[in-house]
Design a protein around this motif. Structure first.
Motif, short mmCIF file in Angstrom:
data_model
loop_
_atom_site.label_atom_id
_atom_site.label_comp_id
_atom_site.label_asym_id
_atom_site.label_seq_id
_atom_site.Cartn_x
_atom_site.Cartn_y
_atom_site.Cartn_z
N GLU A 54 0.83 -1.45 -0.12
CA GLU A 54 -0.02 0.06 -0.13
C GLU A 54 0.85 1.37 0.04
OE1 GLU A 54 -2.29 -0.08 3.53
OE2 GLU A 54 -3.09 -2.25 3.33
N ARG A 55 2.09 1.15 0.06
CA ARG A 55 3.08 2.31 0.26
C ARG A 55 3.91 2.59 -0.88
NH1 ARG A 55 -0.32 3.46 4.29
NH2 ARG A 55 0.39 3.03 6.41
N ALA A 56 3.80 3.78 -1.34
CA ALA A 56 4.49 4.26 -2.64
C ALA A 56 6.05 4.42 -2.09
CB ALA A 56 3.95 5.68 -3.32
N PHE A 57 6.21 4.99 -0.89
CA PHE A 57 7.49 4.94 -0.52
C PHE A 57 8.33 3.78 -0.32
CE2 PHE A 57 4.61 5.14 3.57
CZ PHE A 57 5.40 4.41 4.47
N ALA A 66 6.54 -5.37 -7.94
CA ALA A 66 6.51 -4.08 -7.35
C ALA A 66 6.06 -3.14 -8.08
CB ALA A 66 8.27 -3.90 -7.04
N ALA A 67 6.48 -3.01 -9.53
CA ALA A 67 5.78 -1.97 -10.55
C ALA A 67 4.46 -2.05 -10.43
CB ALA A 67 6.90 -2.13 -11.88
N ALA A 68 3.83 -3.12 -10.85
CA ALA A 68 2.51 -3.60 -10.83
C ALA A 68 1.80 -2.85 -9.74
CB ALA A 68 2.02 -4.66 -11.26
N GLY A 69 2.17 -3.12 -8.50
CA GLY A 69 1.74 -2.83 -7.36
C GLY A 69 1.74 -1.16 -7.39
N LEU A 70 2.66 -0.61 -7.58
CA LEU A 70 3.05 0.78 -7.46
C LEU A 70 1.87 1.51 -8.70
CD1 LEU A 70 4.73 3.41 -6.59
CD2 LEU A 70 6.21 2.97 -8.34
N ALA A 105 -4.48 9.20 -5.05
CA ALA A 105 -4.00 10.10 -4.04
C ALA A 105 -2.70 9.61 -3.33
CB ALA A 105 -5.20 10.07 -3.13
N ALA A 106 -2.44 8.42 -3.56
CA ALA A 106 -1.35 7.96 -2.74
C ALA A 106 -0.01 8.27 -3.56
CB ALA A 106 -1.33 6.27 -2.55
N LEU A 107 -0.23 8.90 -4.88
CA LEU A 107 1.10 9.07 -5.57
C LEU A 107 1.15 10.64 -5.86
CD1 LEU A 107 0.48 6.07 -8.07
CD2 LEU A 107 2.36 6.35 -6.53
#
Length: 201
Positions: free
Chosen positions: A144-147, A172-176, A182-184
Motif C-alpha cells: 500500500e505504500r508508494a515510499f 513491485a512496479a505493478a503494485g505501484l 491520491a497515494a501518488l
C-alpha cells in the motif's frame, strides 16, 4: 549494479529505510555500512545486496506538518542468482539489531507514524510468515505504500511481492501502478546518486 536476485522471492529479504528529522541524507550515508555489517553478522553467510536510489516522499498518516521523508530499500539474498542457499536465521534476532541501529541514530518512539530520525522496517524475510506482537511478516502495509514500492521497483520492476502482502501476486512496479492516485500525489522523487549513496535514477 549487482545481479538481480532469484525469482520468486523466498531466498531474499528486504529492509525499508526512512527518515525525516535531522539530516536524513547524512543519516542514510552513515547507516548504510552499519546496516550491511549487522545484516551480514546476523545471516552468518555471504550476501548479495542491492540498494535502491533514495526517494523524497511525502509523509503518510501521522501528525500534520511533518517534513518530507527520505526513503530507500535494501534487498539481500543468499547464494547465486539462480536459486536460494539455505534458510534465513530467526528474523526476530534481526529485528533486535535493526531497533538497536535506530536507537543509535536517535530514534524516539513517541507517536504512531510520527517524524523520526531513522526507521528500519523488515518488509519480508524469505518465505517466513509471522503474526506475533513484535513482528509481522510480510509487512502488512507493504503493498500500500508508494515510499516502499517505488524503491523496490527501482531495484527490479519485476520483483514479485510476497503473496501475503497483496491480494493477488504482483510485481513491485505493478503494485505501484495499482495504488490510488491520491497515494501518488506528489509521486516519490528519485534523487541522484552521490558519494555515500551512488545509486540514482
Amino acid at each position: 549494479m549487482p545481479p538481480t536476485p532469484a525469482r520468486p522471492s523466498p531466498s531474499s529479504l528486504a529492509i525499508a529505510l526512512g527518515a525525516n528529522l535531522g539530516d536524513p541524507v547524512a543519516t542514510f550515508a552513515a547507516v548504510r555500512p552499519r546496516l550491511e555489517e549487522e545484516l551480514g553478522a546476523w545471516a552468518a553467510a555471504p550476501l548479495q545486496l542491492s540498494w535502491s536510489p533514495r526517494f523524497r516522499t511525502q509523509p503518510v498518516g501521522g501528525p500534520p506538518g511533518q517534513p518530507p521523508y527520505l526513503n530507500a530499500v535494501l534487498l539481500a539474498w543468499k547464494g547465486s542468482a539462480h536459486g536460494p542457499d539455505g534458510a534465513w536465521p530467526d528474523p526476530l534476532l534481526l529485528l533486535v539489531r535493526l531497533l538497536a541501529l535506530e536507537a543509535t541514530f536517535g530514534r524516539e518512539r513517541r507517536e504512531r507514524w510520527g517524524p523520526r530520525r531513522l526507521d528500519l522496517d523488515l518488509l519480508w524475510c524469505g518465505a517466513m510468515a509471522s503474526r506475533g506482537p513484535q513482528l509481522v511478516l510480510p509487512h502488512p502495509r507493504l503493498g500500500e505504500r508508494a515510499f516502499v514500492l517505488a524503491p523496490l521497483a527501482a531495484i527490479d520492476p519485476d520483483l514479485p511481492l510476497p503473496l501475503a502482502a497483496a491480494l493477488t501476486p504482483r510485481t513491485a512496479a505493478a503494485g505501484l501502478a495499482a495504488l490510488p492516485r491520491a497515494a501518488l500525489e506528489p509521486p516519490p522523487l528519485a534523487l541522484a546518486g552521490e558519494p555515500g549513496w551512488p545509486e540514482g535514477p
